[in-house]
Design a protein around this motif. Structure first.
Motif, PDB file in Angstrom:
ATOM      1  N   ALA A   1       0.828  -1.214   0.000  1.00  0.00           N
ATOM      2  CA  ALA A   1       0.000   0.000   0.000  1.00  0.00           C
ATOM      3  C   ALA A   1       0.860   1.262   0.000  1.00  0.00           C
ATOM      4  CB  ALA A   1      -0.953  -0.016   1.191  1.00  0.00           C
TER       5      ALA A   1
ATOM      6  N   SER B   1      -5.419   1.005  -2.201  1.00  0.00           N
ATOM      7  CA  SER B   1      -4.630  -0.221  -2.165  1.00  0.00           C
ATOM      8  C   SER B   1      -5.051  -1.089  -0.988  1.00  0.00           C
ATOM      9  CB  SER B   1      -3.137   0.113  -2.068  1.00  0.00           C
ATOM     10  OG  SER B   1      -2.379  -1.077  -1.960  1.00  0.00           O
ATOM     11  N   LEU B   2      -5.255  -0.482   0.165  1.00  0.00           N
ATOM     12  CA  LEU B   2      -5.712  -1.254   1.328  1.00  0.00           C
ATOM     13  C   LEU B   2      -7.055  -1.917   1.034  1.00  0.00           C
ATOM     14  CD1 LEU B   2      -4.808   1.211   4.214  1.00  0.00           C
ATOM     15  CD2 LEU B   2      -3.731  -1.009   3.751  1.00  0.00           C
TER      16      LEU B   2
END
Length: 192
Positions: A35, A128-129
């Motif tokens: 991330a 991204s997480l």
């Protein structure tokens, strides 16, 4: 890029929203690094890289809560209930990440551009997480203006605490975002 990949990327963006109730599991070190790598691809004029991240590990949440309460006191808060409430904020999630903007003086890159770059980096980080199956909440609040808080983080008075990111897994399913009428927010410019 396949149509399916394209659709999945857009679906991830359209579904992202802040989640207030976060529980274990949180991302592991490898997932966090993934991330952070995504975050650092954000637009960045002259590649100044003004964005920094500080991870608050689970066992540091109590100490971080103390720092938050001291920062609130530094800002003039004296109500005990409010100070205690802020002290418990780090326990909203199993993992916290501070997002910072360390401004660099550059003749072609004003500070506001560096702030925007950090905002884009944080959005990449959140997306991204989420793509990895985690939920998050990006918060700020009055404490980010505290001189005491900035000093404790080793920041200059001019640097910006861009937010505290709470990370974990959603404790419950939340309603999907309402559809947005794009035309309400987009127009086409024409010369007169």
């Amino acid at each position: 890029m396949t149509d399916l990949t394209h659709d999945l990327i857009h679906q991830n963006m359209h579904q992202r929203q802040s989640i207030g109730q976060l529980v274990e599991p949180a991302p592991n070190a490898q997932q966090l690094q993934y991330a952070f790598a995504a975050a650092l691809t954000a637009p960045d004029h002259h590649r100044l890289k003004p964005t920094r991240f500080v991870v608050i590990e689970p066992e540091q949440r109590a100490a971080f809560g103390e720092l938050l309460s001291q920062a609130l006191t530094d800002l003039g808060e004296s109500e005990a209930a409010q100070i205690e409430r802020v002290k418990n904020h780090p326990f909203r999630a199993p993992l916290l990440v501070l997002a910072l903007t360390e401004f660099k003086d550059h003749p072609k890159v004003p500070h506001f551009e560096q702030t925007l770059s950090s905002g884009a980096a944080i959005q990449n980080f959140l997306l991204s997480l989420q793509a990895q199956g985690f939920a998050s909440m990006w918060r700020s609040g009055a404490v980010i203006e505290s001189k005491h808080f900035k000093q404790a983080l080793g920041l200059k008075p001019t640097d910006l605490i861009s937010g505290i990111i709470y990370i974990g897994t959603a404790a419950k399913t939340i309603a999907p975002r309402q559809s947005i009428q794009v035309s309400d927010y987009v127009s086409t410019w024409q010369a007169k």
